[in-house]
Design a protein around this motif. Structure first.
Motif, PDB file in Angstrom:
ATOM      1  N   ASP A 144       0.829  -1.211   0.000  1.00  0.00           N
ATOM      2  CA  ASP A 144       0.000   0.000   0.000  1.00  0.00           C
ATOM      3  C   ASP A 144       0.858   1.254   0.000  1.00  0.00           C
ATOM      4  O   ASP A 144       0.532   2.242  -0.679  1.00  0.00           O
ATOM      5  CB  ASP A 144      -0.936   0.001   1.209  1.00  0.00           C
ATOM      6  N   GLU A 145       1.949   1.231   0.764  1.00  0.00           N
ATOM      7  CA  GLU A 145       2.848   2.388   0.789  1.00  0.00           C
ATOM      8  C   GLU A 145       3.489   2.620  -0.572  1.00  0.00           C
ATOM      9  O   GLU A 145       3.650   3.767  -1.008  1.00  0.00           O
ATOM     10  CB  GLU A 145       3.928   2.182   1.855  1.00  0.00           C
ATOM     11  N   ARG A 146       3.855   1.535  -1.255  1.00  0.00           N
ATOM     12  CA  ARG A 146       4.482   1.678  -2.571  1.00  0.00           C
ATOM     13  C   ARG A 146       3.540   2.352  -3.559  1.00  0.00           C
ATOM     14  O   ARG A 146       3.952   3.223  -4.335  1.00  0.00           O
ATOM     15  CB  ARG A 146       4.941   0.318  -3.098  1.00  0.00           C
ATOM     16  N   TYR A 147       2.265   1.959  -3.532  1.00  0.00           N
ATOM     17  CA  TYR A 147       1.327   2.584  -4.469  1.00  0.00           C
ATOM     18  C   TYR A 147       1.028   4.028  -4.082  1.00  0.00           C
ATOM     19  O   TYR A 147       0.874   4.890  -4.959  1.00  0.00           O
ATOM     20  CB  TYR A 147       0.046   1.761  -4.565  1.00  0.00           C
ATOM     21  N   ALA A 148       0.935   4.309  -2.781  1.00  0.00           N
ATOM     22  CA  ALA A 148       0.748   5.705  -2.362  1.00  0.00           C
ATOM     23  C   ALA A 148       1.939   6.554  -2.807  1.00  0.00           C
ATOM     24  O   ALA A 148       1.779   7.687  -3.281  1.00  0.00           O
ATOM     25  CB  ALA A 148       0.577   5.776  -0.843  1.00  0.00           C
ATOM     26  N   ARG A 149       3.126   6.012  -2.678  1.00  0.00           N
ATOM     27  CA  ARG A 149       4.337   6.716  -3.123  1.00  0.00           C
ATOM     28  C   ARG A 149       4.326   6.927  -4.636  1.00  0.00           C
ATOM     29  O   ARG A 149       4.704   8.002  -5.128  1.00  0.00           O
ATOM     30  CB  ARG A 149       5.565   5.916  -2.699  1.00  0.00           C
ATOM     31  N   THR A 150       3.895   5.907  -5.381  1.00  0.00           N
ATOM     32  CA  THR A 150       3.821   6.048  -6.833  1.00  0.00           C
ATOM     33  C   THR A 150       2.869   7.172  -7.222  1.00  0.00           C
ATOM     34  O   THR A 150       3.159   7.960  -8.132  1.00  0.00           O
ATOM     35  CB  THR A 150       3.368   4.730  -7.477  1.00  0.00           C
ATOM     36  N   GLY A 151       1.717   7.247  -6.546  1.00  0.00           N
ATOM     37  CA  GLY A 151       0.776   8.317  -6.841  1.00  0.00           C
ATOM     38  C   GLY A 151       1.384   9.689  -6.608  1.00  0.00           C
ATOM     39  O   GLY A 151       1.242  10.602  -7.434  1.00  0.00           O
ATOM     40  N   GLU A 152       2.091   9.845  -5.491  1.00  0.00           N
ATOM     41  CA  GLU A 152       2.751  11.123  -5.220  1.00  0.00           C
ATOM     42  C   GLU A 152       3.863  11.393  -6.230  1.00  0.00           C
ATOM     43  O   GLU A 152       4.050  12.537  -6.685  1.00  0.00           O
ATOM     44  CB  GLU A 152       3.324  11.130  -3.800  1.00  0.00           C
ATOM     45  N   PHE A 153       4.606  10.366  -6.576  1.00  0.00           N
ATOM     46  CA  PHE A 153       5.677  10.496  -7.568  1.00  0.00           C
ATOM     47  C   PHE A 153       5.127  11.077  -8.867  1.00  0.00           C
ATOM     48  O   PHE A 153       5.680  12.034  -9.427  1.00  0.00           O
ATOM     49  CB  PHE A 153       6.303   9.126  -7.805  1.00  0.00           C
ATOM     50  N   LEU A 154       4.026  10.533  -9.350  1.00  0.00           N
ATOM     51  CA  LEU A 154       3.453  11.020 -10.601  1.00  0.00           C
ATOM     52  C   LEU A 154       2.872  12.423 -10.440  1.00  0.00           C
ATOM     53  O   LEU A 154       2.911  13.227 -11.380  1.00  0.00           O
ATOM     54  CB  LEU A 154       2.395  10.043 -11.101  1.00  0.00           C
ATOM     55  N   ASP A 155       2.336  12.738  -9.250  1.00  0.00           N
ATOM     56  CA  ASP A 155       1.892  14.113  -9.003  1.00  0.00           C
ATOM     57  C   ASP A 155       3.054  15.101  -9.166  1.00  0.00           C
ATOM     58  O   ASP A 155       2.914  16.159  -9.788  1.00  0.00           O
ATOM     59  CB  ASP A 155       1.339  14.244  -7.579  1.00  0.00           C
ATOM     60  N   VAL A 156       4.205  14.740  -8.606  1.00  0.00           N
ATOM     61  CA  VAL A 156       5.362  15.639  -8.672  1.00  0.00           C
ATOM     62  C   VAL A 156       5.909  15.726 -10.092  1.00  0.00           C
ATOM     63  O   VAL A 156       6.249  16.817 -10.578  1.00  0.00           O
ATOM     64  CB  VAL A 156       6.455  15.177  -7.679  1.00  0.00           C
ATOM     65  N   VAL A 157       6.012  14.588 -10.774  1.00  0.00           N
ATOM     66  CA  VAL A 157       6.518  14.596 -12.145  1.00  0.00           C
ATOM     67  C   VAL A 157       5.647  15.476 -13.035  1.00  0.00           C
ATOM     68  O   VAL A 157       6.139  16.361 -13.757  1.00  0.00           O
ATOM     69  CB  VAL A 157       6.599  13.165 -12.706  1.00  0.00           C
ATOM     70  N   ARG A 158       4.342  15.270 -13.002  1.00  0.00           N
ATOM     71  CA  ARG A 158       3.455  16.060 -13.852  1.00  0.00           C
ATOM     72  C   ARG A 158       3.446  17.527 -13.424  1.00  0.00           C
ATOM     73  O   ARG A 158       3.403  18.430 -14.275  1.00  0.00           O
ATOM     74  CB  ARG A 158       2.043  15.486 -13.815  1.00  0.00           C
TER      75      ARG A 158
END
Length: 388
Positions: A144-158
């Motif tokens: 669950d933490e990995r997917y939450a991190r992925t979501g934030e990662f894509l927020d920052v990239v975009r």
């Protein structure tokens, strides 16, 4: 119309099934039995060989090539950057894990890649579902933490691409004034796969193309419906892609005889070792792949025993993690199966076959013309006439 992509075998290639891949030990390579002809041996992923695969894919009219990520693959960013000057039109779908690279750095890398390549980058974001593989990179976060991190990662990239200077405060990433010098043009599409609820939420909010492995059509249809509903809640629409292997020949019998040869060439010890490793996966998608072979992998003797629906063969997953199915049959049969997936809503096909140079020709010369006649593809593959 659909787009058709090929694959860069950066963990090696062979005339038989190549092991390793996602969640499989690195020493499970080809799994070749000692009785096979030496010509069926392992092909190391040298830059010259990968260049041959890339040039072949471009000449035959594939839109792009997927380059995987993992311990037992060559680095996707470096490898594909080295291949840019070997090609002129081919796009590169670069797989990478958001847990091991800073999102602003990733945004900068993508922008530089677009300038160097003339806009030929596509991004495949892989959250990761194999605990031992994640641990090699110092990542001990829960699923669950990995997917939450992925979501934030894509927020920052975009945000860095589209709203610079960009500020962000999250549980996993915080940035101030993030910016990409010179901007990015075009913004690369983001490909994302995952079968769990956390994965679906991230894909619905942040992906452009949702990827699924080659499951039976009923399961793929259900997954597409699920993701369309999630995306609609976010006010978005998605394109859909299918990642699968192909084995097409002039006749049905010839294709299945070749699949039988693959099966006969596998070392039972390699199969047992690969299956033991895959059983430990936290990936819902990997569990779904393994379920297709439930009760079938202990000692399969007939390739048809691993056919889970007409033309869909689960034998690849005996020694390979990740995409573990192949479409097997005559060129007409494989084209029909792909057209069926296209009718469900699949817009992009990411294909592969062993070995990747030769099998690209079988597919391009045998299946592509039939897909065009069915209206799935809309143009003649570039370079096909020149190669015969």
């Amino acid at each position: 119309m659909a787009a058709v992509h090929w694959f860069l075998p950066t963990s090696g290639d062979s005339r038989s099934l190549v092991g390793a891949g996602q969640g499989v030990p690195g020493d499970v390579r080809t799994g070749l039995g000692e009785t096979l002809d030496p010509q069926d041996g392992f092909r190391a992923p040298s830059i010259d060989y990968l260049a041959q695969v890339a040039r072949t894919a471009e000449d035959l009219g594939f839109t792009g090539v997927l380059t995987p990520t993992g311990t037992f693959c060559e680095d996707a960013w470096l490898t594909t950057a080295a291949l840019l000057r070997e090609t002129t039109r081919l796009k590169f779908l670069v797989a990478f894990r958001p847990g091991v690279v800073n999102p602003v750095l990733a945004a900068q890398m993508a922008a530089a890649y677009q300038r160097i390549s003339g806009g030929r980058l596509m991004l495949n974001v892989v959250t990761g579902g194999e605990p031992r593989e994640q641990a090699r990179f110092g990542d001990f976060a829960s699923k669950d933490e990995r997917y939450a991190r992925t979501g934030e990662f894509l927020d920052v990239v975009r945000g860095t691409w589209e709203q610079a200077p960009f500020d962000y405060d999250g549980a996993h990433f915080s940035v101030r004034g993030a910016v990409v010098s010179g901007g990015i043009d075009p913004v690369p599409p983001v490909y994302f796969g995952g079968s769990s609820e956390p994965a679906g939420a991230v894909a619905a909010r942040s992906a452009d193309v949702y990827l699924t492995w080659g499951e039976p059509r009923e399961q793929v249809a259900a997954k597409i419906a699920w993701m369309r509903e999630l995306a609609a809640r976010e006010g978005r629409t998605l394109r859909f892609g299918l990642r699968i292997h192909t084995l097409s020949r002039d006749t049905h019998e010839a294709a299945w005889a070749h699949a039988q040869g693959w099966l006969d060439g596998l070392d039972p010890a390699a199969v047992e070792k690969a299956q033991a490793a895959l059983a430990q996966s936290e990936s819902t998608g990997q569990q779904r792949m393994s379920a297709l072979r439930a009760g079938r992998h202990d000692a399969p003797r007939d390739a048809r025993d691993l056919e889970v629906e007409p033309g869909l063969w689960a034998g690849v997953g005996l020694v390979r993690g990740g995409a573990g199915t192949a479409l097997v049959g005559s060129h007409d049969e494989v084209a029909e199966r792909l057209a069926d997936y296209h009718a469900l809503g699949i817009d992009e096909f990411i294909l592969s076959g062993y070995p990747h140079v030769e099998e690209a020709y079988w597919f391009a010369e045998g299946v592509m013309p039939r897909l065009r006649r069915r209206g799935v593809l809309d143009r003649e593959p570039a370079g096909l006439a020149a190669v015969g």
